[in-house]
Design a protein around this motif. Structure first.
Motif, mmCIF file in Angstrom:
data_model
loop_
_atom_site.group_PDB
_atom_site.id
_atom_site.type_symbol
_atom_site.label_atom_id
_atom_site.label_comp_id
_atom_site.label_asym_id
_atom_site.label_seq_id
_atom_site.Cartn_x
_atom_site.Cartn_y
_atom_site.Cartn_z
ATOM 1 N N THR B 407 0.836 -1.199 0.000
ATOM 2 C CA THR B 407 0.000 0.000 0.000
ATOM 3 C C THR B 407 0.874 1.255 0.000
ATOM 4 O O THR B 407 0.657 2.199 -0.779
ATOM 5 C CB THR B 407 -0.915 -0.022 1.247
ATOM 6 O OG1 THR B 407 -1.621 -1.267 1.288
ATOM 7 C CG2 THR B 407 -1.895 1.134 1.218
ATOM 8 N N ARG B 408 1.865 1.240 0.870
ATOM 9 C CA ARG B 408 2.802 2.376 0.911
ATOM 10 C C ARG B 408 3.478 2.587 -0.447
ATOM 11 O O ARG B 408 3.602 3.721 -0.917
ATOM 12 C CB ARG B 408 3.912 2.094 1.924
ATOM 13 C CG ARG B 408 3.549 2.317 3.367
ATOM 14 C CD ARG B 408 4.726 1.865 4.265
ATOM 15 N NE ARG B 408 4.362 1.907 5.676
ATOM 16 C CZ ARG B 408 4.429 3.028 6.418
ATOM 17 N NH1 ARG B 408 4.873 4.167 5.896
ATOM 18 N NH2 ARG B 408 4.061 2.998 7.691
ATOM 19 N N ALA B 409 3.955 1.496 -1.040
ATOM 20 C CA ALA B 409 4.698 1.623 -2.295
ATOM 21 C C ALA B 409 3.841 2.311 -3.357
ATOM 22 O O ALA B 409 4.310 3.190 -4.097
ATOM 23 C CB ALA B 409 5.162 0.243 -2.777
ATOM 24 N N LEU B 410 2.578 1.919 -3.435
ATOM 25 C CA LEU B 410 1.687 2.538 -4.428
ATOM 26 C C LEU B 410 1.509 4.032 -4.158
ATOM 27 O O LEU B 410 1.526 4.854 -5.081
ATOM 28 C CB LEU B 410 0.313 1.836 -4.408
ATOM 29 C CG LEU B 410 0.296 0.393 -4.947
ATOM 30 C CD1 LEU B 410 -1.011 -0.296 -4.564
ATOM 31 C CD2 LEU B 410 0.472 0.401 -6.471
ATOM 32 N N VAL B 411 1.340 4.376 -2.881
ATOM 33 C CA VAL B 411 1.150 5.777 -2.543
ATOM 34 C C VAL B 411 2.428 6.574 -2.800
ATOM 35 O O VAL B 411 2.396 7.679 -3.367
ATOM 36 C CB VAL B 411 0.689 5.905 -1.065
ATOM 37 C CG1 VAL B 411 0.671 7.371 -0.626
ATOM 38 C CG2 VAL B 411 -0.699 5.275 -0.887
ATOM 39 N N VAL B 412 3.567 5.998 -2.390
ATOM 40 C CA VAL B 412 4.844 6.702 -2.600
ATOM 41 C C VAL B 412 5.053 6.966 -4.087
ATOM 42 O O VAL B 412 5.391 8.075 -4.509
ATOM 43 C CB VAL B 412 6.016 5.886 -2.009
ATOM 44 C CG1 VAL B 412 7.357 6.455 -2.477
ATOM 45 C CG2 VAL B 412 5.943 5.869 -0.482
ATOM 46 N N ALA B 413 4.860 5.927 -4.912
ATOM 47 C CA ALA B 413 5.084 6.096 -6.346
ATOM 48 C C ALA B 413 4.126 7.150 -6.906
ATOM 49 O O ALA B 413 4.519 8.027 -7.686
ATOM 50 C CB ALA B 413 4.888 4.763 -7.069
ATOM 51 N N THR B 414 2.880 7.083 -6.497
ATOM 52 C CA THR B 414 1.885 8.026 -7.018
ATOM 53 C C THR B 414 2.252 9.460 -6.648
ATOM 54 O O THR B 414 2.250 10.370 -7.491
ATOM 55 C CB THR B 414 0.490 7.677 -6.453
ATOM 56 O OG1 THR B 414 0.185 6.333 -6.804
ATOM 57 C CG2 THR B 414 -0.576 8.618 -6.995
ATOM 58 N N LEU B 415 2.578 9.671 -5.379
ATOM 59 C CA LEU B 415 2.858 11.033 -4.937
ATOM 60 C C LEU B 415 4.200 11.546 -5.440
ATOM 61 O O LEU B 415 4.450 12.751 -5.422
ATOM 62 C CB LEU B 415 2.758 11.130 -3.415
ATOM 63 C CG LEU B 415 1.342 10.883 -2.861
ATOM 64 C CD1 LEU B 415 1.258 11.290 -1.395
ATOM 65 C CD2 LEU B 415 0.286 11.657 -3.682
ATOM 66 N N THR B 416 5.067 10.614 -5.889
ATOM 67 C CA THR B 416 6.306 11.062 -6.536
ATOM 68 C C THR B 416 5.955 11.874 -7.788
ATOM 69 O O THR B 416 6.662 12.782 -8.188
ATOM 70 C CB THR B 416 7.175 9.846 -6.906
ATOM 71 O OG1 THR B 416 7.450 9.125 -5.701
ATOM 72 C CG2 THR B 416 8.497 10.274 -7.537
#
Lengths: 423, 423, 423, 423
Positions: B407-416
């Motif tokens: 879940t974190r990875a998806l959010v991190v990538a998106t907000l990048t």
């Protein structure tokens, strides 16, 4: 050789048995039974033999029937006919065609047909028995009849031998068998030496190590092992057997894996070998094992391959002297209708019997095709295309002169040994 | 890159969703559905998304679901999760293990299991959707969710594309997908360039002429043709593809014939090809056709071989710039738990979507194995022996930190891409 | 890292040595000598080194030359150049082209050419030696020069090691070597990890039993054994080595028999293996032996096969840290002209030296092709067609900037370890 | 058939010619000449024939000699003997052993030996000519003698036919030839139908694209093509020729490449085919071409393969009626020493002559081994181990009764056609 007059006297009875022989043939043909299940056939045989002077032994090796007629001094001649039919759906449209079906071990319906002509063999031998019994005053010696089950599975002869056949028949001097073939009816063909091949089937299982198709390095690929084996096996006939001795090695089945991207863990090969001499037979079977083992080692196979032999038939190699003698007798009796029998690639288990009894033998062929039909096919160069062969769903010998010829041939061969020598 | 404070704020919501996420995961895991039959899964997805600000489109390409959240100016990021399970009988002994079976076209019972971890992917994407929806004030741009059916059969992405996916999602700037793998849970791995292979399966039918096993000269033996093809195909990788470009050609199935003494009239080969570049892919498929045609001609085959391609997956080649950017973001966020992803020999159809949309993409891996278990196996040199891999009946990601990490990875990538740039 | 000012000072000497370097290069190029016969080359080297502060040891391992300059405290850097030429007839039309021939053991004339660029390597190392000697005040530590014979036959490094090399050079911290390649002159390429393959040649003799071509059954056909081996060996790379680890197995020679109708009694196969890791190397060599033995057994070979390994080269695997450090230094010095070196399929015996000395090493490439010519070929998509490669009869590095670049690269790498750290 | 009295009268002359025949044989044996170089042999023949009534034509087809004796009405019988020797170094230790050497086209020394017994054939035919000439009053008709060069190279018969042989001999009714074989001296063997195989040699060149052994992808590997061809060719005999018709396909030579690490650009295969019928011969040669072309296509060969046929010998198929007639005559004359001749795997070009003249022919064998030696070997089961065969360096027919038997056989066969019928 028996006097012609004695032979003629015996064969004079032919006109008197022809009607029941033809009826018997039609009955057998429309009531075929699979190997080891020849119950009604055995009943028919026993009932008929009971009307002769032959001593009858039923239930030999399951459904086999033995008849013995000891008729004074002289040699003993063994005559053998096979009884079983095939899992083929008859397509002959004959009035007496088989509509029989049975069920296999899995409960599936299986059609049954006398597609190999064993009904002809039984009928001719019953006729010959009647003639020899009726004409017993014209010959002396012993005649032994062997009605054998399960020729198609290659184990009927051995089953009878395992069940006191040798004891029942006593000392024998010579053994004969005949087969109806796609030659013109009326023709009788003989051949010295090898006449039918030995056949051996082998099931080979080779072992690899399965895995994902994308990671061959973690596996040992049995598809590659099996393919290499098939390729390598070609060298047995091309390099190892003598060119002048026929040998055939066919891989009839290869099977490995179920999905394109999974490396399976084993492969199965089923092959069939045809040879005409024990030396070549042994050499081929040994070479197969040697090659399979080596190919498995070449791939680092984790487990030794399995070998299973099945459907094994001995070679049929006619005795030269015996065959020369019946050839001379057939030529004298049948004239131009007697001639050579080409080497057959088929196999038989008849020879198991004389081999076990240690007696010489000869196996000949009789034609079953309407001579006019055969000649027309021959002229059109269409014999192989138009003339149905044994095991075909349309293999249908014409009743006459097929039955007459097969009956006569048995009597002629028998009296060549047992006929009275008047001089 | 987005400010850390924005990302932190969005991820703060994680503790609030963890409970339903874990429940959702267990529910999905115990209710797996085969490719193209992800009905209950789609319902679960739709129900959850309806509690967010995402606009929801269900039934895209059958059971696919699309969510779109347009949140002001900025780039558009596409996040994809696959939904389907596999015909595997679960052997994990988990309390939420699947006992589901279904019936195939032939009426046979088929077990079903989420043996590839798509339940993890769906759950993480639902969680990320909730967090991004709840924290929408911290970012601007567009987020597109693609819940894709039928990844296992390789045609789910195309089915959605064929059913208006491009239209629904509008302009997109970058696409992401992730996969749970047999690495320690908590780990996130990235890789530039080729990351998953292309896969192509091919069914080849070659034709011979059947006949009796004792008469090879009257036949054209398809068993020999097939064996020669398997042997010859080894030269594609050994001689034709560049040594430095990985390529795999596996014949997973060979089948010909049914009986040892009958030469069949055809043979079937099913093979699978793995490649990492379009040039090698084309070269290998061309070489296969060339070799098969030649081997058929070598045997005088009476009919051209048939070729049928199926289960085709594109290569997955991560964009270098996009991947460098998420690698930097993951390293900043996950620290030592971010690192390289080894080249995978598996295949995916995710890339069909960004390829069709003409956008760069990156596909990363997250670990699913209990880190202590993994470390112990590693120390014992038994990773490959002891750690179950995807598609295995015992593949069972630990729920945490797997779900949190994905879940974190998806959010991190998106907000990048979409995070507020405060400077 | 050394101060730029120190490096600059040392390299300032370049303009003063360029003339004799170019003369030296032309002289070496027009006077090539085959492996282990580098007598004049060694004289040239010794004469030049005598004009420096290096302590000179000639005749190490036959024609090898070692130079040592102990210049105060600090690490010891080993620089190696190979000296030998090839049996190729030069076709460059250069004014300084080789017209040299020699005679082989059979008395046949053999042309000789520096077709691999070892003349470049020697000249650059002589230049670097002069610069480092002249600028010794700008660095401290030890520089060891190794001029190695017989790289082409793969045994020159071992010959020197067997003849007191380790003793002569003393403790060493890092080793470097470079090779001129078909890249644009001026370019310097580096690569961490595997850079050159290991190479192993194997001569295999398999035994059959000869005889007349018409009687294969009396023979064991070695032509068939050899052909099966060649076919079977394809499976090593296609099935046994990991797809992601490059490996090449080439049968370069097969020879058996002298006449169409005589089956010979043996066959010879010569093969070459390229691998990039010791594990794969061992696995491939083991697989070859396993397959050859199995195929011989499959044919019933009367005698075990013979295996002879020759022309063996170790893999060249650049140390990651050392290479990262020189890459940074080269990038700082050469700017855009420094970049990556692709994995080479060639082999070298350089690594035998650092492996024996147990020190890390890096091996880099320098371009030798006129940059305009290279660019034009590149634009026309004709690099592989138009640019001569090493070992070709037209391989002719342009003198400049090739010599300057190679000389600079050696000095830059050396001073990265030995330069004064002023801060 | 001729009267026995006429035959006896003619053969009575044998004692008068035995001495010069034995001298002649020793002279020929110690002065062997290679194919097409039978100059001294021709002189010896001419000189001898000039002492008979035969009309002599020398220099027919180079060194061939024809003799014709027209002796009244009656059929014309052609008798042929071959004249040439072999490049074998004699190892018999006979007092009259050959020490002859000659030089080949490359200047190398070549030993020469009558290792095939053609000296026996010439001597016997000269003797028969003398007897028939001296006893001409006992028969009528025409006898034609053909002393043929170059049987070993398979082109001597055609060379004579191309140089007016048909014209010189006129109408002929039957043709005979004989060969001394490793059977007991005194024995004469005959066989109807196929007696010697046809032989065809083929040189096949297949083309690849060469390159460095480390870069197979840039090449087309002819070593692999050649190996696949050798493997594939095994299927010709194993699958395509009828099992009952002997056929042999031997690859006697394979050669490709010169160095382990260079992929060559072509490969050469030389093979030899033995068949006994024109249909099988054509089928095998066609199958070879089909397979070679297909394997080249399978590898994407850049150039069509080359096929060159050489050393071609026709099959020798004895006429049934002619052979039955001489068999009867030989049996009458030689008694138990006449018998069957086994099928030979050797080849001859004799049949080119009767085929060109469109006359029936028979070719028989005579023994050349000391009968006691032969019998001892037979009893020890060591015939194949101990009895030297034709072409061996120790093949040494005993002079008598070999010469007598061969001379008698020719006279008996001739007078079977030409003898006076007194009744």
């Amino acid at each position: 050789m028996g006097t012609e007059s004695g032979l003629s006297t015996v064969l004079n009875g032919l006109s008197g048995i022809r009607e029941w022989q033809e009826d018997c043939y039609r009955r057998l043909h429309s009531s075929p039974e699979l190997s080891h299940h020849e119950y009604a056939t055995a009943d028919e045989i026993v009932k008929r033999l009971e009307q002769t002077s032959f001593e009858v032994h039923a239930g030999v090796g399951g459904t086999g029937v033995v008849g013995v007629l000891r008729n004074g001094d002289g040699p003993a001649v063994l005559l053998r006919a096979d009884m079983d039919a095939l899992p083929v759906r008859e397509a002959t449209r004959l009035p007496y065609a088989s509509a029989v079906t049975t069920t296999d071990d899995d409960g599936a319906e299986v059609p049954v047909m006398h597609a190999c002509g064993h009904d002809v063999h039984v009928t001719c031998l019953l006729g010959a028995a009647q003639l020899l019994s009726d004409g017993a005053h014209e010959w002396s010696g012993t005649v032994v009849l062997v009605f054998q089950p399960a020729e198609e599975t290659g184990d009927g002869a051995r089953t009878m031998l395992d069940d006191r056949l040798a004891e029942l028949v006593g000392d024998v001097d010579v053994a004969f068998a005949q087969h109806v073939l796609p030659m013109p009816a009326g023709y009788v063909g003989t051949k010295e030496g090898p006449v039918l091949s030995a056949a051996d089937s082998m099931r080979i299982t080779v072992y690899g190590r399965g895995g994902h198709g994308s990671m061959p390095q973690a596996t040992i690929d049995p598809v590659v092992i099996a393919a290499m084996i098939v390729v390598r096996l070609q060298t047995v006939v091309s390099r190892e057997t003598p060119p002048t001795e026929p040998a055939v090695l066919t891989v009839g089945r290869i099977a490995s894996g179920s999905k394109s991207n999974i490396i399976p863990d084993q492969a199965v090969i089923e092959l069939n070998v045809r040879t005409y001499s024990p030396a070549v037979r042994t050499a081929v079977l040994d070479a197969i094992r040697r090659i399979v083992v080596a190919e498995c080692q070449g791939s680092g196979s984790p487990k030794d391959p399995d070998f299973e032999l099945f459907d094994r038939f001995p070679p049929t190699v006619n005795d030269a002297d015996v065959t020369a003698r019946i050839t001379e007798a057939f030529t004298a009796h049948f004239g131009d209708s007697a001639g050579p029998l080409p080497l057959q690639t088929a196999s038989e288990d008849f020879s198991d019997i004389p081999t076990a009894l240690a007696v010489p033998y000869s196996y000949w062929g009789i034609g079953g095709i309407d001579p006019d039909v055969y000649r027309a096919a021959e002229e059109a160069g269409r014999v192989s295309a138009d003339i149905p062969v044994n095991h075909s769903a349309t293999f249908a010998p014409v009743i006459q002169p097929t039955l007459d010829t097969g009956t006569r041939a048995l009597v002629v061969a028998t009296l060549t040994w047992l006929g009275r020598h008047d001089d």
